[in-house]
Design a protein around this motif. Structure first.
Motif, PDB file in Angstrom:
ATOM      1  N   ILE A 179     119.980  16.602  57.240  1.00  9.24           N
ATOM      2  CA  ILE A 179     118.911  17.076  56.357  1.00  9.24           C
ATOM      3  C   ILE A 179     117.592  16.424  56.745  1.00  9.24           C
ATOM      4  O   ILE A 179     116.574  17.092  56.899  1.00  9.24           O
ATOM      5  N   LYS A 180     117.632  15.116  56.931  1.00  6.33           N
ATOM      6  CA  LYS A 180     116.417  14.383  57.288  1.00  6.33           C
ATOM      7  C   LYS A 180     115.892  14.809  58.658  1.00  6.33           C
ATOM      8  O   LYS A 180     114.686  14.992  58.838  1.00  6.33           O
ATOM      9  N   LEU A 181     116.802  14.975  59.617  1.00  8.31           N
ATOM     10  CA  LEU A 181     116.394  15.372  60.966  1.00  8.31           C
ATOM     11  C   LEU A 181     115.835  16.797  60.980  1.00  8.31           C
ATOM     12  O   LEU A 181     114.847  17.073  61.660  1.00  8.31           O
ATOM     13  N   ALA A 182     116.453  17.693  60.229  1.00  6.72           N
ATOM     14  CA  ALA A 182     115.969  19.081  60.176  1.00  6.72           C
ATOM     15  C   ALA A 182     114.581  19.137  59.560  1.00  6.72           C
ATOM     16  O   ALA A 182     113.702  19.857  60.050  1.00  6.72           O
ATOM     17  N   ALA A 183     114.378  18.379  58.503  1.00  2.00           N
ATOM     18  CA  ALA A 183     113.061  18.357  57.861  1.00  2.00           C
ATOM     19  C   ALA A 183     112.017  17.809  58.827  1.00  2.00           C
ATOM     20  O   ALA A 183     110.945  18.398  58.995  1.00  2.00           O
ATOM     21  N   ALA A 184     112.339  16.696  59.474  1.00  2.00           N
ATOM     22  CA  ALA A 184     111.399  16.089  60.412  1.00  2.00           C
ATOM     23  C   ALA A 184     111.117  17.030  61.589  1.00  2.00           C
ATOM     24  O   ALA A 184     109.975  17.140  62.038  1.00  2.00           O
ATOM     25  N   GLY A 185     112.152  17.716  62.059  1.00  5.36           N
ATOM     26  CA  GLY A 185     111.988  18.644  63.173  1.00  5.36           C
ATOM     27  C   GLY A 185     111.065  19.810  62.848  1.00  5.36           C
ATOM     28  O   GLY A 185     110.406  20.359  63.728  1.00  5.36           O
ATOM     29  N   GLU A 186     111.011  20.165  61.572  1.00 11.20           N
ATOM     30  CA  GLU A 186     110.143  21.257  61.132  1.00 11.20           C
ATOM     31  C   GLU A 186     108.790  20.758  60.638  1.00 11.20           C
ATOM     32  O   GLU A 186     107.950  21.545  60.199  1.00 11.20           O
ATOM     33  N   GLY A 187     108.592  19.436  60.683  1.00 13.49           N
ATOM     34  CA  GLY A 187     107.332  18.865  60.228  1.00 13.49           C
ATOM     35  C   GLY A 187     107.205  18.839  58.710  1.00 13.49           C
ATOM     36  O   GLY A 187     106.094  18.798  58.189  1.00 13.49           O
ATOM     37  N   VAL A 188     108.338  18.871  58.024  1.00 12.57           N
ATOM     38  CA  VAL A 188     108.355  18.868  56.564  1.00 12.57           C
ATOM     39  C   VAL A 188     108.696  17.465  56.090  1.00 12.57           C
ATOM     40  O   VAL A 188     109.655  16.854  56.568  1.00 12.57           O
ATOM     41  N   LYS A 189     107.916  16.955  55.174  1.00  9.40           N
ATOM     42  CA  LYS A 189     108.173  15.640  54.590  1.00  9.40           C
ATOM     43  C   LYS A 189     109.123  15.793  53.409  1.00  9.40           C
ATOM     44  O   LYS A 189     109.140  16.825  52.734  1.00  9.40           O
ATOM     45  N   LEU A 190     109.926  14.757  53.148  1.00  7.79           N
ATOM     46  CA  LEU A 190     110.867  14.823  52.037  1.00  7.79           C
ATOM     47  C   LEU A 190     110.147  14.993  50.703  1.00  7.79           C
ATOM     48  O   LEU A 190     110.645  15.672  49.809  1.00  7.79           O
ATOM     49  N   TRP A 191     108.943  14.454  50.564  1.00 12.58           N
ATOM     50  CA  TRP A 191     108.208  14.626  49.315  1.00 12.58           C
ATOM     51  C   TRP A 191     107.831  16.086  49.112  1.00 12.58           C
ATOM     52  O   TRP A 191     107.725  16.556  47.981  1.00 12.58           O
ATOM     53  N   GLN A 192     107.643  16.830  50.197  1.00  9.14           N
ATOM     54  CA  GLN A 192     107.340  18.250  50.080  1.00  9.14           C
ATOM     55  C   GLN A 192     108.571  19.020  49.583  1.00  9.14           C
ATOM     56  O   GLN A 192     108.446  19.977  48.820  1.00  9.14           O
ATOM     57  N   ILE A 193     109.726  18.584  50.016  1.00  5.93           N
ATOM     58  CA  ILE A 193     110.972  19.213  49.568  1.00  5.93           C
ATOM     59  C   ILE A 193     111.174  18.987  48.080  1.00  5.93           C
ATOM     60  O   ILE A 193     111.472  19.924  47.342  1.00  5.93           O
TER      61      ILE A 193
END
Length: 41
Positions: free
Chosen positions: A5-19
């Motif tokens: 989950i963390k790697l997919a978010a980072a790979g898409e340039g999405v921060k966890l706070w945005q999620i």
């Protein structure tokens, strides 16, 4: 799974706070959920 989950978010340039903003939950809620492996569905 949590690492994915963390790697997919980072790979898409999405921060966890945005999620968490999109989910309308608190940052701490996601952090608590990610402390232990989430079940595969």
């Amino acid at each position: 799974m949590n690492k994915d989950i963390k790697l997919a978010a980072a790979g898409e340039g999405v921060k966890l706070w945005q999620i968490v903003n999109a989910m309308s939950i608190a940052d701490s809620s996601l952090s608590r959920k990610l402390r232990h492996e989430l079940p595969c569905i």
